[in-house]
Structures are given as C-alpha cells and as structure tokens.
Write a protein that holds these residues in place. Sequence first.
Motif, short mmCIF file in Angstrom:
data_model
loop_
_atom_site.label_atom_id
_atom_site.label_comp_id
_atom_site.label_asym_id
_atom_site.label_seq_id
_atom_site.Cartn_x
_atom_site.Cartn_y
_atom_site.Cartn_z
N LEU A 207 0.83 -1.20 0.00
CA LEU A 207 0.00 0.00 0.00
C LEU A 207 0.87 1.26 0.00
CD1 LEU A 207 -2.83 -1.23 2.40
CD2 LEU A 207 -2.57 -1.55 -0.07
N ILE A 208 0.30 2.40 0.32
CA ILE A 208 1.03 3.67 0.21
C ILE A 208 2.29 3.67 1.07
CG2 ILE A 208 0.90 6.16 0.63
CD1 ILE A 208 -2.04 6.07 -0.15
N HIS A 209 2.23 3.03 2.23
CA HIS A 209 3.41 2.93 3.10
C HIS A 209 4.57 2.27 2.36
CE1 HIS A 209 5.83 1.21 6.45
NE2 HIS A 209 5.42 2.27 7.14
N MET A 210 4.28 1.21 1.59
CA MET A 210 5.32 0.53 0.83
C MET A 210 5.77 1.36 -0.35
SD MET A 210 7.12 -2.21 0.74
CE MET A 210 8.56 -1.72 -0.20
N LEU A 211 4.85 2.04 -1.01
CA LEU A 211 5.22 2.91 -2.13
C LEU A 211 6.23 3.96 -1.67
CD1 LEU A 211 4.77 3.83 -5.10
CD2 LEU A 211 2.93 5.31 -4.23
N MET A 215 9.97 4.60 -3.22
CA MET A 215 10.30 5.86 -3.88
C MET A 215 11.40 6.63 -3.17
SD MET A 215 8.60 6.11 -6.67
CE MET A 215 8.99 4.36 -6.82
N CYS A 216 11.54 6.44 -1.87
CA CYS A 216 12.55 7.23 -1.15
C CYS A 216 13.95 6.92 -1.65
CB CYS A 216 12.43 7.02 0.36
SG CYS A 216 13.19 5.51 1.03
N VAL A 217 14.14 5.73 -2.19
CA VAL A 217 15.45 5.36 -2.73
C VAL A 217 15.82 6.26 -3.89
CG1 VAL A 217 16.73 3.50 -3.88
CG2 VAL A 217 15.13 2.95 -2.02
N HIS A 218 14.85 6.60 -4.72
CA HIS A 218 15.10 7.38 -5.93
C HIS A 218 15.05 8.89 -5.70
CE1 HIS A 218 15.07 3.76 -8.28
NE2 HIS A 218 13.90 3.42 -7.78
N PHE A 219 14.38 9.31 -4.66
CA PHE A 219 14.20 10.74 -4.42
C PHE A 219 15.06 11.25 -3.26
CE2 PHE A 219 10.67 9.66 -7.06
CZ PHE A 219 10.35 10.81 -7.75
N PHE A 274 8.29 9.04 -11.22
CA PHE A 274 9.07 7.85 -11.54
C PHE A 274 8.50 7.15 -12.77
CE2 PHE A 274 10.10 3.38 -11.26
CZ PHE A 274 11.43 3.37 -10.86
N SER A 275 7.17 7.02 -12.83
CA SER A 275 6.53 6.39 -13.99
C SER A 275 6.82 7.16 -15.26
CB SER A 275 5.02 6.31 -13.77
OG SER A 275 4.68 5.55 -12.64
N ALA A 276 6.71 8.48 -15.20
CA ALA A 276 6.93 9.31 -16.39
C ALA A 276 8.34 9.12 -16.93
CB ALA A 276 6.68 10.79 -16.06
N VAL A 390 16.06 2.71 -14.23
CA VAL A 390 15.10 1.80 -14.83
C VAL A 390 15.59 0.36 -14.77
CG1 VAL A 390 13.84 1.23 -16.93
CG2 VAL A 390 14.13 3.60 -16.27
N ALA A 391 16.91 0.17 -14.82
CA ALA A 391 17.45 -1.18 -14.71
C ALA A 391 17.08 -1.82 -13.37
CB ALA A 391 18.96 -1.15 -14.87
N THR A 392 16.91 -0.99 -12.33
CA THR A 392 16.55 -1.51 -11.01
C THR A 392 15.08 -1.35 -10.72
OG1 THR A 392 17.02 0.63 -9.97
CG2 THR A 392 18.83 -0.96 -10.08
N SER A 393 14.32 -0.79 -11.64
CA SER A 393 12.93 -0.46 -11.37
C SER A 393 12.05 -1.67 -11.20
CB SER A 393 12.36 0.42 -12.48
OG SER A 393 12.34 -0.29 -13.71
N PHE A 394 12.41 -2.80 -11.83
CA PHE A 394 11.56 -3.97 -11.70
C PHE A 394 11.49 -4.42 -10.24
CE2 PHE A 394 10.70 -8.54 -11.77
CZ PHE A 394 9.52 -8.54 -12.50
N VAL A 395 12.59 -4.26 -9.52
CA VAL A 395 12.61 -4.63 -8.11
C VAL A 395 11.89 -3.59 -7.26
CG1 VAL A 395 14.10 -5.06 -6.12
CG2 VAL A 395 14.76 -5.91 -8.39
N LEU A 396 12.07 -2.30 -7.61
CA LEU A 396 11.61 -1.24 -6.72
C LEU A 396 10.23 -0.71 -7.06
CD1 LEU A 396 14.99 0.63 -6.53
CD2 LEU A 396 13.89 -0.61 -4.68
N PHE A 397 9.67 -1.06 -8.21
CA PHE A 397 8.38 -0.49 -8.59
C PHE A 397 7.53 -1.52 -9.33
CE2 PHE A 397 5.99 3.07 -10.91
CZ PHE A 397 5.29 3.43 -9.77
#
Length: 400
Positions: A207-211, A215-219, A274-276, A390-397
């Motif tokens: 849920l949002i807690h996990m999102l 996201m904190c990793v990327h921002f 991140f999606s964009a 993006v190479a790591t996005s499959f794991v993180l998103f």
Amino acid sequence: MTCDLVGSPAVDKSESSCVDSEISSLAGYRYDTEQEIVNRASHIDVDMKKIEILIENGMNHFPSSQEVLFGTAFDLYKYGQRAGINSKGSLSSIARDTTKDVVPVFAAFRRYYNSDAYYADTMIQNAFQKQGVFKAATVDQRKRFLTFALRYMVTFMAILEKIYNAKLSCSLGRSSEGGIRDLDIAVGYYVGSLEGKEDGGSYDGSLIHMLAKRMCVHFGTCTSTGHAWVNERIISLFYAAQGEVETGACDSLDRTVKEIESALIVPLIQGILFSARGNELHYKGLPGQEFYPEGYALAQSILPVIDDADQSAATNIKNVMVASFPGQDDDKNSNNSARVHRAMKQAILKMDIDCTKVGSFNGYGFCAGQAEPDSLSSASSASLSLMTLVATSFVLFCIV
C-alpha cells in the motif's frame, strides 16, 4: 525493543504485564482499537493480492479462461473474501463509501470527474469488464491498472475519509473511542497487514506505506535507518492525532489531519514522476520497463488535487500520463517526463506540501529556483543515471 525492557507501571492491575506476541501493531504503529476491527481494515491488501493472483493465473496459465478469471476477481472486489454478499468491508464498498463528502478536497474530485462520486469504482469496473478506455487495453495493462488503482486510488481517499471523520467526531464532542477507531482504521488502509508488526514494516507490503519506501530510494528521502522519511512523519502525526482526540484538542487535531493529508500525497507524486521517466526511457529504446498503466492509475489518484491548485499543471500532467492511455507507447507527447516534472513542480509550489520533502529526482528538485530538466537527454550523466534507475525499477516499482 521488547515490552519487558520497558516494564509496566506500578498501577497496572492486569495479571499479565508483558505479552509481546499480542502487541497490536502495524509496522510499529501501536493501536488500542479492537484488533478484529483493525485487521479487517489492514487485510484489504490480502484481497488485493488474491485479485492479482487470479488475473495473473489467467494471463500465464489459463489464457482461454482469462475473462472468466477476471470475472471471479471482480466478484472478490465486489463482495470481499471474508464479507458476505453486499456487506461492508469489500474493496468495492470502500471505493463507494457514501461518507467521503466529509473530506474537503472530495469536492474537487467530484468536479474533476464530472460529478461521479464513485470515480475510482467506475474506472475499476471498466477495467474488470473491458469497457471505456480499457476496451483497447491488453490483459496485462488492465491487470496492472487494477493493481495500482486498488492499492493507491481507493486507499488514498479511504484514509482521508477516516481521518476527517475523526476530526468531525472531535468537533461534535463525541466520545473519543470513535475518533480513535477511525484513526486506527486509516492506518490499516495506509500500511496494510503484509508489512507485519516491526517498526518500519517489511518489504512484503503493497500500500502507500510501501510505495513511500520504494520511492525514497530514488528521491533521496530515506532516513538513516533506511525507512521513508514521509512514513515516519505520518506515523508520528497519527500518534499526535490519537492524543488530540483523547484530550479533545480539536483545533490541534485539525492541523494534524491536514498535515497527514499533505504527507500522504508525497509518495503518489513521486510515483507519478518515476513512472513518467520510466515511460520516456522505454519510448526512446533504452533498457527498462514502461509504467503506462501504473502512471495512469497514480495520476488519476491525485489529479483533482493538483487541478484544484493549478489547472494548467494538471492539464500538462494529464496530457502526458492519462490522455492517450492505453496507446502511449506510440505517442511522443505521452513520453515527455520533463513536462511532467515541470508541471508537478509548478503545482507543488501552490500546494500545502513542503517541496524539500518530495526530494529530488535525477538531480532536479521541486523548490523555487531549482533547475528543471529540459528533456531526458539534457545531460549525459542524467541519461546514465536514468538507465540505472530503470534497470533496477523492476525490483523497486514492480507489481509482483
């Protein structure tokens, strides 16, 4: 930390002073509401997971029965796993809650979605039944939209409805029990059951807690302990709200509820950005996965809030993230991440959000005076950073 290390007060008359296994907690948030009530709220993530599995099985193992399994998943959405027919507690009943008008910003959602108070349910039903824009969507796109719409679109408004109900109870002088219950249910919708009891939760949540944790990793918004700053802030605010409800400090509660609302929007904003970026990288043929259905769902979750603050910013974000769905793969205008970044920054500066808490993405922030990206290829280092992202996005998103 265990409760025997803390001890118990001398006035405690309970026969058992310390039973750690019975601690009522969601990712470290301690609650006093009856556990069955909070469990019912937090276990919405289990129903969501079952819906995903049903559709996934249709995609991967029973292609000739895909729509049958969509129908079975739709029934689970409408009626719930533990709920009886037409009873409360199903994901559909949460999406169609008739008390959302207590949330001030819900008026903006009504306006934005042409007076459709059940906007989320409408989109979700269309995705299940392959109607509306989803007539042209693939099975995978429908599944991925449903996953994110349930996790974020439905829960975002459900959380707001509960915290504003707690505020209303306080202002009407009602018993604090109802207000506390609403706050604890809100945390259930925010954290979910799969995060477990430990502080900060696990990486099993959805849920949002996990999102926020993803996201904190990327921002650059993770704490020194690896948790998302915004999660720690929200949990702290919920504790403050508990105390304010118990003491009848309604003016303070009003401010706390508004702070929770502002903080909840942050991971959704980060998810859109991140999606964009992922979509544009995919469009330009760089390695990685596109996030068209995810970005579509995330944008629809908060576009009315953005529109209320800045209509032009909302229009720019909509034109990139929403307008051409599900055909964005072939549309250059739907893959302009810099346009989304600039529009989001423009809106954030007009919203009740601390721009520093959104962080920075690929070296670009969201506060006044900070540089803005012109395009994805505006700097070679930016392109390299995004390829890594993006190479790591499959794991993180991902939506596994």
